[in-house]
Design a protein around this motif. Structure first.
Motif, PDB file in Angstrom:
ATOM      1  N   UNK A 131     -30.492  19.085  38.929  1.00 53.56           N
ATOM      2  CA  UNK A 131     -30.369  18.332  37.691  1.00 53.56           C
ATOM      3  C   UNK A 131     -31.532  17.375  37.439  1.00 53.56           C
ATOM      4  N   UNK A 132     -32.270  17.013  38.514  1.00 55.03           N
ATOM      5  CA  UNK A 132     -33.418  16.111  38.381  1.00 55.03           C
ATOM      6  C   UNK A 132     -34.699  16.839  37.986  1.00 55.03           C
ATOM      7  N   UNK A 133     -34.742  18.147  38.190  1.00 50.44           N
ATOM      8  CA  UNK A 133     -36.002  18.875  38.135  1.00 50.44           C
ATOM      9  C   UNK A 133     -36.657  18.857  36.761  1.00 50.44           C
ATOM     10  N   UNK A 134     -35.854  18.991  35.697  1.00 54.02           N
ATOM     11  CA  UNK A 134     -36.455  19.038  34.358  1.00 54.02           C
ATOM     12  C   UNK A 134     -37.220  17.753  34.060  1.00 54.02           C
ATOM     13  N   UNK A 135     -36.640  16.613  34.429  1.00 56.21           N
ATOM     14  CA  UNK A 135     -37.313  15.327  34.233  1.00 56.21           C
ATOM     15  C   UNK A 135     -38.572  15.218  35.104  1.00 56.21           C
ATOM     16  N   UNK A 136     -38.470  15.669  36.365  1.00 55.14           N
ATOM     17  CA  UNK A 136     -39.605  15.589  37.290  1.00 55.14           C
ATOM     18  C   UNK A 136     -40.761  16.484  36.860  1.00 55.14           C
ATOM     19  N   UNK A 137     -40.448  17.593  36.182  1.00 58.14           N
ATOM     20  CA  UNK A 137     -41.492  18.510  35.754  1.00 58.14           C
ATOM     21  C   UNK A 137     -42.123  18.085  34.439  1.00 58.14           C
ATOM     22  N   UNK A 138     -41.331  17.557  33.532  1.00 61.36           N
ATOM     23  CA  UNK A 138     -41.849  17.217  32.203  1.00 61.36           C
ATOM     24  C   UNK A 138     -42.584  15.873  32.189  1.00 61.36           C
ATOM     25  N   UNK A 139     -42.240  14.981  33.119  1.00 61.82           N
ATOM     26  CA  UNK A 139     -42.883  13.665  33.187  1.00 61.82           C
ATOM     27  C   UNK A 139     -43.730  13.618  34.460  1.00 61.82           C
ATOM     28  N   UNK A 140     -45.060  13.595  34.352  1.00 63.03           N
ATOM     29  CA  UNK A 140     -45.909  13.682  35.550  1.00 63.03           C
ATOM     30  C   UNK A 140     -45.804  12.464  36.455  1.00 63.03           C
ATOM     31  N   UNK A 141     -45.514  12.724  37.727  1.00 63.13           N
ATOM     32  CA  UNK A 141     -45.519  11.702  38.769  1.00 63.13           C
ATOM     33  C   UNK A 141     -46.188  12.313  40.009  1.00 63.13           C
ATOM     34  N   UNK A 142     -46.302  11.525  41.057  1.00 61.29           N
ATOM     35  CA  UNK A 142     -46.925  12.022  42.284  1.00 61.29           C
ATOM     36  C   UNK A 142     -46.080  13.092  42.969  1.00 61.29           C
ATOM     37  N   UNK A 143     -44.822  13.245  42.560  1.00 60.75           N
ATOM     38  CA  UNK A 143     -43.935  14.214  43.209  1.00 60.75           C
ATOM     39  C   UNK A 143     -43.852  15.540  42.460  1.00 60.75           C
ATOM     40  N   UNK A 144     -44.575  15.665  41.325  1.00 57.59           N
ATOM     41  CA  UNK A 144     -44.368  16.846  40.486  1.00 57.59           C
ATOM     42  C   UNK A 144     -44.743  18.151  41.192  1.00 57.59           C
ATOM     43  N   UNK A 145     -45.836  18.176  41.964  1.00 55.60           N
ATOM     44  CA  UNK A 145     -46.248  19.423  42.604  1.00 55.60           C
ATOM     45  C   UNK A 145     -45.171  19.922  43.562  1.00 55.60           C
ATOM     46  N   UNK A 146     -44.450  18.998  44.228  1.00 59.44           N
ATOM     47  CA  UNK A 146     -43.383  19.393  45.144  1.00 59.44           C
ATOM     48  C   UNK A 146     -42.127  19.816  44.367  1.00 59.44           C
ATOM     49  N   UNK A 147     -41.916  19.189  43.206  1.00 62.63           N
ATOM     50  CA  UNK A 147     -40.779  19.572  42.371  1.00 62.63           C
ATOM     51  C   UNK A 147     -40.953  20.991  41.819  1.00 62.63           C
ATOM     52  N   UNK A 148     -42.189  21.400  41.577  1.00 68.54           N
ATOM     53  CA  UNK A 148     -42.445  22.769  41.101  1.00 68.54           C
ATOM     54  C   UNK A 148     -41.980  23.778  42.150  1.00 68.54           C
ATOM     55  N   UNK A 149     -42.311  23.521  43.423  1.00 70.05           N
ATOM     56  CA  UNK A 149     -41.853  24.407  44.498  1.00 70.05           C
ATOM     57  C   UNK A 149     -40.346  24.450  44.577  1.00 70.05           C
ATOM     58  N   UNK A 150     -39.702  23.288  44.408  1.00 71.54           N
ATOM     59  CA  UNK A 150     -38.235  23.225  44.456  1.00 71.54           C
ATOM     60  C   UNK A 150     -37.619  24.013  43.299  1.00 71.54           C
ATOM     61  N   UNK A 151     -38.255  23.938  42.108  1.00 70.83           N
ATOM     62  CA  UNK A 151     -37.739  24.666  40.948  1.00 70.83           C
ATOM     63  C   UNK A 151     -37.764  26.177  41.190  1.00 70.83           C
ATOM     64  N   UNK A 152     -38.805  26.665  41.831  1.00 67.38           N
ATOM     65  CA  UNK A 152     -38.868  28.105  42.129  1.00 67.38           C
ATOM     66  C   UNK A 152     -37.787  28.505  43.131  1.00 67.38           C
ATOM     67  N   UNK A 153     -37.401  27.593  44.014  1.00 64.22           N
ATOM     68  CA  UNK A 153     -36.308  27.888  44.946  1.00 64.22           C
ATOM     69  C   UNK A 153     -34.982  28.073  44.202  1.00 64.22           C
TER      70      UNK A 153
END
Length: 646
Positions: A404-426
């Protein structure tokens, strides 16, 4: 020569590196060098480089007094960042340079003014029919609001004569623009309000030109993040991975045409916005000086940019200056890369309360890492580990984010976005869905998905069940032994310590899966390489170098700059290497910070741009047959390896 003063966001160790190289170039010509720089932690202020060092503020008042005392013939501004440029412009405006007969060497002051003044720069671009974002230069809030209405929201605000994008940002309405413009105008006399090119790619070219109008591009780089995030905040890959041949040469031709028109002498950086589906472009800005991108380009290509720029400032031509790294070509040869380099920023935002972790056009990162691989996924995974933020790689067996957090983490750039992209593919999100949220080019996202899919395969097997093919595939994609140990199926929780990682190492070596050493070959094998810039990869079958007869001493560097660990450890590492060399030892440096002097071509006998991890240090010690490892000069990162190495 003017230094950059105290380390600050946007001006860090890269100016120690560039200034040190410039001083060496001047000394080679027998020129007396006077340095003004109050930063005691730098290599360039050491006693064996400049003839005189003034530990004074880099401002007009103090520099004028140094000029009066030393009576220099010339002044170098390009090696001290924005601080030196601003000081040089003020010295000229107040007539101090003319009064004392001091000539600015390299890029003329008029060119510096043109590139720093947003209005003048836009006018020059339009005069030679080059595309630039629609914009208005404003000196007060009222005109900024009028300009935004004319362009229509959202708009980008950029400050003139600013460091690290200070005062810049994206305004999506009148209220946001009022806040942004008011803050920016409190620190600078002028801002530029321009159209915001959301979703466009950001591309950079490092260009070198001499006084005879010879011009080359040393490196081109592509920001993985779309336009709108400062290049110092973005993950950057060199060479570009998603440009067509037409786009690459089109932007290269424009860069050369622009730099020739401006009259830059030495090195500069040109930043472009490129439409993702057409060849439409905009020129964003030109930095008519050495920058953090220049340090990255120099280390990534094995081309000594600062050294060459200093020689060109003295009037030499590119054909006259030998490339001191390759030793077989002149500096007019354009580098060709047969490997992939990734720069990833390091933030320390969690050390501050009430600080926004959102990334934008103003720099917040305090350091960066540089990784090298024979493929994009390999280099990306290395970079994630080099950050020192606890990441085992791009992907982990642990669940770090809720879906449920991923859409916000992907659309709003932060230092954690690259790791959130990997999590989204999972969670089986599609490349297209993630692209719509991040505006990151689909090719990069597909490579992340490839890495995730490999990790999911590994999770299906125990360590002894992993096939040699899957094991090798994982290593080719940049998985570390520690990462594999945490991904394989286990009946019991993984024990603390390095035992599980060393089990993977033993199993890997029993299968004959070992890394090979490759050179950072500026010439992509067109000529025999002489470089001592090295990296390890599993995407190869043989090493480019072999151990020397004399066993070396390995020195571990300090890694990425962070709060509490900065250029002072670079000073320690460089002095340790020099002391060992004077005592007759061969030296090997391991470090991955492109801003440092310790990662320069002449700092040691061999330099590995590699991780400061147990796995990688053991690999290099075995390959080099080292007699010992120095861990005490790089700060906390190498100190943590004391027990396992012992």
């Amino acid at each position: 020569m003017l230094g950059s003063g105290a380390l600050k966001i946007g001006e860090a160790g890269e100016f120690d590196y560039s200034g040190s190289q410039a001083i060496k170039a001047l000394k080679e010509e027998g020129i007396t060098t006077i340095l003004v720089n109050p930063n005691i932690a730098t290599i360039q202020t050491s006693e064996n480089l400049a003839d005189e060092v003034y530990f004074l503020p880099v401002n007009v008042e103090f520099v004028e007094r140094v000029i009066e005392r030393e009576k220099p013939d010339g002044l170098l501004l390009s090696f001290g960042g924005q601080t030196a440029l601003n000081c040089g412009v003020e010295l000229d405006q107040e007539g101090i340079l003319e009064r004392h007969g001091v000539q600015v060497l390299g890029t003329p002051l008029e060119t510096i003014r043109t590139t720093e003044d947003r209005h003048l720069f836009a006018e020059v671009l339009r005069s030679i029919d080059l595309d630039t974002p629609r914009s208005f230069a404003c000196e007060d809030l009222e005109n900024a609001l009028i300009a935004a209405e004319e362009i229509s929201y959202p708009v980008m605000v950029r400050a003139a004569y600013a460091l690290g994008g200070k005062g810049s940002g994206i305004a999506r309405d009148r209220q946001e623009l009022t806040a942004l413009a008011s803050t920016a105008l409190a620190n600078t006399p002028q801002i530029l309000v321009e159209e915001y090119l959301e979703g466009w790619k950001e591309i950079e070219y490092e260009v070198v030109r001499d006084s005879q109008d010879n011009c080359i591009t040393v490196c081109n780089m592509e920001n993985i993040d779309a336009l709108g995030i400062h290049t110092g905040e973005s993950i950057v890959v060199a060479p570009s991975q998603t440009l067509s041949d037409h786009d690459y040469h089109h932007l290269r031709s424009i860069s050369i045409r622009l730099i020739r028109h401006l009259g830059v002498v030495g090195e500069c950086n040109v930043q472009f916005a490129l439409h993702p589906t057409s060849d439409e472009y905009r020129i964003i800005e030109v930095n008519a000086r050495l920058s953090r991108s220049s340090a990255l380009a120099s280390k990534a290509t094995g081309y000594p940019l600062a050294f060459v720029a200093a020689k060109l400032a003295l009037g030499y031509c590119l054909v006259d200056v030998p490339n001191s790294i390759t030793r077989v070509t002149a500096s007019c040869f354009e580098p060709a890369l047969d490997y992939c380099v990734i720069k990833m920023p390091r933030w320390d935002l969690k050390k501050f309360r009430r600080v926004s972790n959102l990334l934008g056009s103003e720099m917040k990162s305090v350091g960066e890492v540089m990784s090298i691989g024979r493929s994009f996924p390999e280099a990306l995974q290395k970079a994630c580990r080099m950050l020192g933020v606890g990441a085992h790689g791009l992907v982990s067996s642990r669940k770090h984010f809720e879906e449920g957090e991923l859409e916000q983490l992907l659309s709003v750039p932060t230092e954690e976005r690259i790791f959130a992209i990997g999590e989204a593919f999972k969670h089986n999100w599609s490349v297209e869905k993630i692209h719509q949220l991040t505006h990151i080019t689909s090719w990069f996202l597909a490579r992340v998905r490839e890495t995730v899919q490999c990790q999911l395969q590994i999770e299906q097997f125990g360590l002894d069940e992993l096939s040699p093919d899957l094991f090798r595939r994982a290593k080719e994609l940049g998985f570390s032994d520690n990462q594999i140990s945490r991904s394989v199926r286990r009946s019991d929780p993984i024990p603390p310590g390095y035992g599980a990682s060393l089990e993977v190492r033993d199993r890997r070596e029993s299968l004959g899966i070992r890394p090979v050493v490759k050179q950072i070959d500026t010439l992509a094998a067109e000529y025999p390489a002489q470089t001592n810039f090295l990296y390890l990869t599993y995407n190869g079958t043989e090493s480019d170098v072999t151990p020397e007869e004399q066993s070396p001493v390995v020195v571990l560097g300090g890694g990425a700059y962070r709060i509490g660990s900065s250029v002072e450890f670079d000073w320690c590492a460089v002095n340790a290497v020099q002391s060992l060399a004077r005592a007759g030892h061969r030296t090997v440096m391991i470090n991955y910070n492109p801003e440092t002097v310790s990662t320069d071509y002449d700092s040691c006998d061999r330099l590995y741009f590699e991780e400061l991890s147990l796995e990688r240090v053991l690999d290099i010690v075995e390959l080099e047959r080292a007699q010992g490892v120095v861990i005490s000069v790089g700060g906390q990162i190498p100190n943590q390896l004391a027990v396992p190495l012992g």
